[in-house]
Design a protein around this motif. Structure first.
Motif, short mmCIF file in Angstrom:
data_model
loop_
_atom_site.label_atom_id
_atom_site.label_comp_id
_atom_site.label_asym_id
_atom_site.label_seq_id
_atom_site.Cartn_x
_atom_site.Cartn_y
_atom_site.Cartn_z
N MET A 45 0.82 -1.20 0.00
CA MET A 45 0.00 0.00 0.00
C MET A 45 0.85 1.26 0.00
SD MET A 45 -1.36 0.29 3.84
CE MET A 45 -1.67 2.01 3.48
N ALA A 82 3.57 1.93 2.65
CA ALA A 82 4.67 0.97 2.61
C ALA A 82 5.67 1.38 1.56
CB ALA A 82 4.14 -0.42 2.33
N GLN A 103 -15.41 1.36 12.85
CA GLN A 103 -14.37 0.61 12.16
C GLN A 103 -13.38 0.02 13.16
OE1 GLN A 103 -13.34 3.82 9.55
NE2 GLN A 103 -15.40 3.67 8.70
N ARG A 125 -13.12 -3.87 13.85
CA ARG A 125 -11.80 -4.21 13.33
C ARG A 125 -11.83 -4.32 11.82
NH1 ARG A 125 -9.45 -9.18 15.15
NH2 ARG A 125 -7.53 -8.04 14.91
N ASN A 126 -12.58 -3.45 11.18
CA ASN A 126 -12.72 -3.52 9.74
C ASN A 126 -12.79 -2.12 9.17
OD1 ASN A 126 -13.71 -3.78 7.08
ND2 ASN A 126 -14.57 -5.77 7.61
N PRO A 127 -11.87 -1.77 8.26
CA PRO A 127 -11.85 -0.40 7.73
C PRO A 127 -13.06 -0.06 6.87
CG PRO A 127 -10.22 -1.77 6.62
CD PRO A 127 -10.77 -2.59 7.74
N ALA A 180 -7.51 -3.31 17.84
CA ALA A 180 -7.03 -3.69 16.51
C ALA A 180 -6.32 -5.04 16.55
CB ALA A 180 -6.11 -2.62 15.94
N ARG A 189 -6.45 7.71 7.64
CA ARG A 189 -5.53 6.61 7.96
C ARG A 189 -4.41 6.53 6.94
NH1 ARG A 189 -9.92 3.35 8.55
NH2 ARG A 189 -10.71 3.54 10.66
N PRO A 209 -3.10 4.78 11.66
CA PRO A 209 -4.36 4.38 12.29
C PRO A 209 -4.49 4.73 13.78
CG PRO A 209 -2.92 2.49 12.07
CD PRO A 209 -2.14 3.68 11.58
N SER A 252 -5.12 -4.47 -0.73
CA SER A 252 -4.76 -5.20 0.49
C SER A 252 -5.61 -4.75 1.68
CB SER A 252 -3.29 -4.98 0.82
OG SER A 252 -3.06 -3.61 1.06
N LEU A 253 -6.15 -3.51 1.61
CA LEU A 253 -6.92 -3.01 2.74
C LEU A 253 -8.14 -3.86 3.05
CD1 LEU A 253 -7.00 0.85 2.47
CD2 LEU A 253 -5.98 -0.56 4.22
N VAL A 271 -7.29 -7.11 5.08
CA VAL A 271 -6.77 -7.19 6.45
C VAL A 271 -7.88 -7.57 7.42
CG1 VAL A 271 -4.90 -5.59 6.12
CG2 VAL A 271 -7.12 -4.72 6.84
N ALA A 324 -5.64 -5.25 12.67
CA ALA A 324 -6.71 -4.82 11.77
C ALA A 324 -6.33 -3.61 10.92
CB ALA A 324 -7.97 -4.51 12.58
N PHE A 325 -5.39 -2.79 11.38
CA PHE A 325 -5.07 -1.58 10.64
C PHE A 325 -3.56 -1.50 10.41
CE2 PHE A 325 -9.01 -0.58 12.95
CZ PHE A 325 -9.82 -0.31 11.85
N PHE A 336 -0.63 -0.53 11.30
CA PHE A 336 0.22 0.06 12.33
C PHE A 336 1.69 -0.15 11.96
CE2 PHE A 336 -3.60 -0.39 14.91
CZ PHE A 336 -3.54 0.76 15.67
N LEU A 389 5.83 -1.24 8.41
CA LEU A 389 4.45 -1.62 8.70
C LEU A 389 4.41 -3.09 9.13
CD1 LEU A 389 2.45 0.08 5.82
CD2 LEU A 389 2.57 0.74 8.21
N ASP A 401 3.69 -5.85 6.66
CA ASP A 401 4.67 -6.17 5.62
C ASP A 401 5.79 -7.08 6.13
OD1 ASP A 401 3.22 -4.60 3.97
OD2 ASP A 401 4.50 -2.83 4.15
#
Lengths: 361, 283
Positions: free
Chosen positions: A1, A4, A99, A103-105, A246, A296, A301, A357-358, A361, B90-91, B93, B135, B138
């Motif tokens: 993403m 990254a 969210q 635990r879900n965006p 999370a 985010r 986050p 990828s979001l 997760v 979940a996010f 981080f 992250l 990753d």
């Protein structure tokens, strides 16, 4: 993403601090944007001949604008701007909280059942309100629809909460599934009532569903503001718990979070504020999903930064959407829910395409 | 109940009609690394989850002499930290943000000023210095496991606080690690216990267990088969019966440590397992 690819392979130890610094910059920018968009909102479009500053300051005896201008600014535009700002902030914060909780965006404030219940309440009030005794109709006046929407929203959240709570533990997954079932049920009942509606009621229903801040008054705002402000006030206290969540409920509880208490506070405050929002403005979509999502991407986050910035960005977004809704088909107005959907839908799709990828997760 | 131990009595856990733990008594002393070993499905993780209150169970658990059911989450979090077998985040981080979450309960150390630097210190301890801004999603599985270990360490950084030992619960802490990092993590757990804290670890690797554990509890079919010092518990007879295969314990003179080697029986693994399971009912 995206983040990254920004991060170098052997980065310095500072980037996580950088995210916090970036969140502060974003916050300052958003505060400025909020001020600007409120002033613009009061201006009522480029072609407006109203003296905004004069109208504002006359109230405090600092200028002498015409009574017409003072009325336009203070009694028509101000409640409208305040409503848009407050509802935008509430929806964005409610989205971020949901969210975090689920635990879900991609979770939405409507997940706690509040939208479906509120919709049913509003429809029932519009179509069946005429069956109430005349005295009640006269006494409730314009408040019947919002009040009934609010009641419906809360009632359905409480039902969901009861279903999902067993032995003192609330299952977020059960709540989600029960929400789908309850949504179908309230949808069906709403359908039955709509089927019975006459043409003018159908028109009211359609506009209510699209969402609008055009009917904003001080009185409506005062009715909704306590619940909305309460949820905005509570949200920062949930920040650490939402971060911990999370990692999953068990891990959060190992880290010292009272997860049951936290879920109760989060669900009830979101139901209260979203119920109040839906009651005074109808259904306004996408703010609750898109705003936290964008933030985010920019600042990470961590909820202690996400929640306040979501409140600011949500307010700005809805203020701008309201301006667009006033300008594009002037002198008529587009319901604001249509504007947020037209803008939010494609933004949301773009986010999904860009960050596949979001959703994994 | 001792003020420096984890004690559990008559733990019973049922999943539907299956009894995962059947009246297990357990104890672990501060200053020791206590390993829970046993074959797949013997109830190791279930025992750990019962001790940490993550699974509905009958029977009682005491930590430092206080019943865990009577403690609030934040009080428990200051006494013990739990490393789960695997966890999703979940996010997106970063590593540093995630490790900082370990400070949620507060009281990682007696000195509040030191807290800010703990996450970095913990990351260095698990061999992840320089990973702060990566992250978590990753990272490789082994790196992620160590990030979570760092988070857990940060939570109860000082093994003894105000005279009371603190407890690390580790569920297969080395399962995703290469051999070098296995040793680093086991040494870390060992050091934590040496410094006065308590460590309870579910272990698959019998050799690492023999090398680092001070006390071993061997589980089979939801019951304790043996419990005691490693050389008492890790015996040919008990291990072979419990694991359903021929195992031989060796103690070569030059090193003095214990090695557990599987013995080839000339049969296919399934035959061998079936045969040994038949013999394997200990009473």
């Amino acid at each position: 993403m995206a983040l990254a690819s920004i991060a170098p392979p052997f980065p310095s130890a500072r980037q996580s601090g950088d995210r916090r610094a970036r969140a502060r910059v974003v916050r300052i920018g958003l505060i400025v944007a909020l001020g600007l968009s409120m002033v613009l909102g009061l201006g009522g479009g480029a072609a407006s001949d109203t003296d905004v500053w004069g109208g504002l300051l006359t109230k405090f005896g600092l200028a002498t604008a015409s009574a017409r201008d003072v009325t336009i600014i203070w009694d028509i535009r101000m409640p409208r701007v305040m409503t848009a700002a407050l509802v935008g902030a509430a929806l964005a914060v409610a989205g971020a909280v949901m969210q975090g909780l689920f635990r879900n965006p991609l979770a939405d404030p409507g997940l706690v059942g509040v939208s479906a219940g509120a919709g049913l309440g509003a429809v029932a009030a519009i179509v069946l309100g005429g069956l109430l005794p005349l005295a009640v109709q006269v006494a409730s006046g314009a408040y019947l629809v919002p009040f009934s929407a609010f009641l419906g929203g809360w009632a359905s959240t409480l039902v969901l909460y009861r279903i999902a709570t067993r032995g003192g533990r609330t299952s977020v997954a059960t709540m989600l599934l029960a929400g789908i079932a309850l949504g179908a049920l309230t949808g069906a009942i709403t359908g039955i009532i709509v089927y019975k509606a006459d043409d003018s009621q159908l028109r009211d229903l359609t506009f209510w569903g699209m969402g609008s801040v055009a009917g904003a008054t001080w009185a409506k705002l005062w009715a909704a503001a306590p619940l909305i402000l309460a949820s905005l006030f509570v949200a920062p206290f949930l920040a650490r718990a939402l971060d911990a969540l999370a990692l999953g409920e068990a891990v959060a509880s190992h880290m010292g979070i009272d997860t049951q208490m936290m879920k109760r506070v989060a669900i009830l405050s979101v139901a209260g504020s979203v119920g109040a929002c839906v009651a005074i403005t109808g259904g306004i979509g996408f703010v609750g999903i898109v705003v936290p999502h964008l933030l985010r991407l920019v600042q990470g986050p961590e909820h202690r930064n996400l929640l306040p910035n979501a409140a600011l960005l949500g307010a700005v977004v809805l203020l701008l959407a309201d301006m667009v809704s006033r300008v594009v088909v002037a002198p008529a107005e587009l319901p604001i829910g249509i504007v947020t959907a037209i803008l939010g839908g494609p933004v949301f799709m773009w986010i999904l395409l860009k960050n596949r990828s979001l959703s994994d997760v | 109940m001792s003020e420096t131990s984890i004690t559990a009595s008559k733990l019973r856990v049922r999943f539907g009609r299956h009894t995962a733990l059947n009246g297990v008594d357990f104890s672990a002393q501060a200053g020791q690394l206590t390993a829970i070993v046993g074959p797949n499905g013997s109830g190791k993780t279930t025992l750990l989850r019962a001790l940490t209150g993550d699974v509905a169970h009958s029977g009682k658990v005491w930590i430092n002499g206080r019943e865990t059911a009577s403690l609030r989450p934040v009080e428990l979090a200051r006494l013990r930290a739990v490393l789960p077998q695997s966890g999703s985040v979940a996010f997106p981080f970063t590593v540093l943000e995630l490790v900082r979450l370990g400070l949620t309960a507060g009281l990682a150390t007696a000195c509040p000023q030191a807290q800010a630097t703990l996450p970095q210190a913990a990351l260095a301890r698990v061999g992840l210095a320089g990973f702060e801004s990566r992250l978590v999603q990753d990272l490789s599985g082994g790196e992620r496991q160590r990030v979570h270990l760092a988070r857990v360490l940060v939570q109860i950084w000082e093994p003894v606080l105000e005279g009371a030992p603190r407890w690390l619960f580790l569920d297969e802490p080395v399962s995703a690690l290469d051999i070098g990092h296995q040793l680093i993590v086991m040494q870390l757990a060992h050091d934590y216990a040496q410094a006065g804290g308590g460590v309870v670890a579910v272990m698959h690797d019998l050799n690492l267990t023999a090398m680092f554990a001070d006390h071993v509890t061997l589980l089979g079919a939801g019951q304790v088969r043996a419990s005691g010092a490693p050389q008492e518990v890790l015996t040919d007879r008990d291990l072979s019966a419990c694991y359903g295969c021929a195992l031989r314990t060796n103690t070569p003179p030059p090193f003095g440590g214990t090695w557990i080697l599987p013995q080839a029986t000339g049969q296919s693994p399934s035959q061998s397992a079936g045969l040994s399971l038949g013999q394997g009912s200990l009473s």
